[in-house]
Design an enzyme around this catalytic site. Sequence first.
Site, mmCIF file in Angstrom:
data_model
loop_
_atom_site.group_PDB
_atom_site.id
_atom_site.type_symbol
_atom_site.label_atom_id
_atom_site.label_comp_id
_atom_site.label_asym_id
_atom_site.label_seq_id
_atom_site.Cartn_x
_atom_site.Cartn_y
_atom_site.Cartn_z
ATOM 1 N N SER A 80 9.502 35.836 40.398
ATOM 2 C CA SER A 80 9.685 34.252 40.547
ATOM 3 C C SER A 80 10.643 34.328 38.964
ATOM 4 C CB SER A 80 8.961 33.517 40.249
ATOM 5 O OG SER A 80 8.962 32.401 40.957
ATOM 6 N N HIS B 286 12.113 34.828 45.559
ATOM 7 C CA HIS B 286 12.059 34.444 45.967
ATOM 8 C C HIS B 286 13.069 33.139 45.397
ATOM 9 C CE1 HIS B 286 8.113 32.069 44.790
ATOM 10 N NE2 HIS B 286 9.340 32.194 43.662
#
Length: 248
Positions: free
Chosen positions: A154, A179
């Site tokens: 992330s 993501h």
Amino acid sequence: MPKKLSDKDLRNFGEFVIVKENSKKKKKEKKKEEQLLEEFADETIAPEGKQPIYIINNIGGKDDKDDIRAINCYGDITERMGSEVVQAMLYFNHSRHDILEDAEGNTHEVIKPFRMYVSTHGGVVSDMFSILDVMDMIKEDCVIETVGIGKVMSAGVLMLANGTKGRRKIGKNCRVMLHSVISGHHGSFPNVENEMRETKALQEMYFDYLCTCTNLTRRKIKKLLLNNVDVYLSAEEAIKYGIADGYL
């Protein structure tokens, strides 16, 4: 290099300095030592019932040029981590100059890089951007080596990718994950709509920054995230996509 602390009151073990109490010290000397510790101590460990141990960076003799200049970004990216990382980067940038003497006695000024180890599941996007902005400022004058170990996920992906190009390393067993930005909102409908617009803006900033630091394009990112699930990459794939330059 920091000023050398007195052996009378401090016992030096490399980077670890154990504080010894001396009730007969003059108040002026004690205050001076406390100021030195406050200036150079990165972390204080104080086990219950024992004297505190101060972890101090760059303690060594006059001929010690291999001082440790590293930041450990291990754990969730929070406001506290952001504050500590920014403070450490500013210190290393301020102390980047060094004077070396060659065999002929000539002196040369060198710029010392510092290394940032990253291992995180991610965290708060705004705190990540505070770190990135300071990294961009410092990279103009000082090399920042980034190293991905364990897991880089992330928000941590950008911290790894934003190091000085050519100096970004990754462990062979490290896992990288990308993501979309995740958020949750509640309240009145207009406020939820407003917060969703802000979330979308942060996601666009994240993707734009990722394209700048790596070989990824918006089209490639869209393809990777097509199924709206977490995308896991091996260290080899991270190097292929330009998130890192080589293996640790």
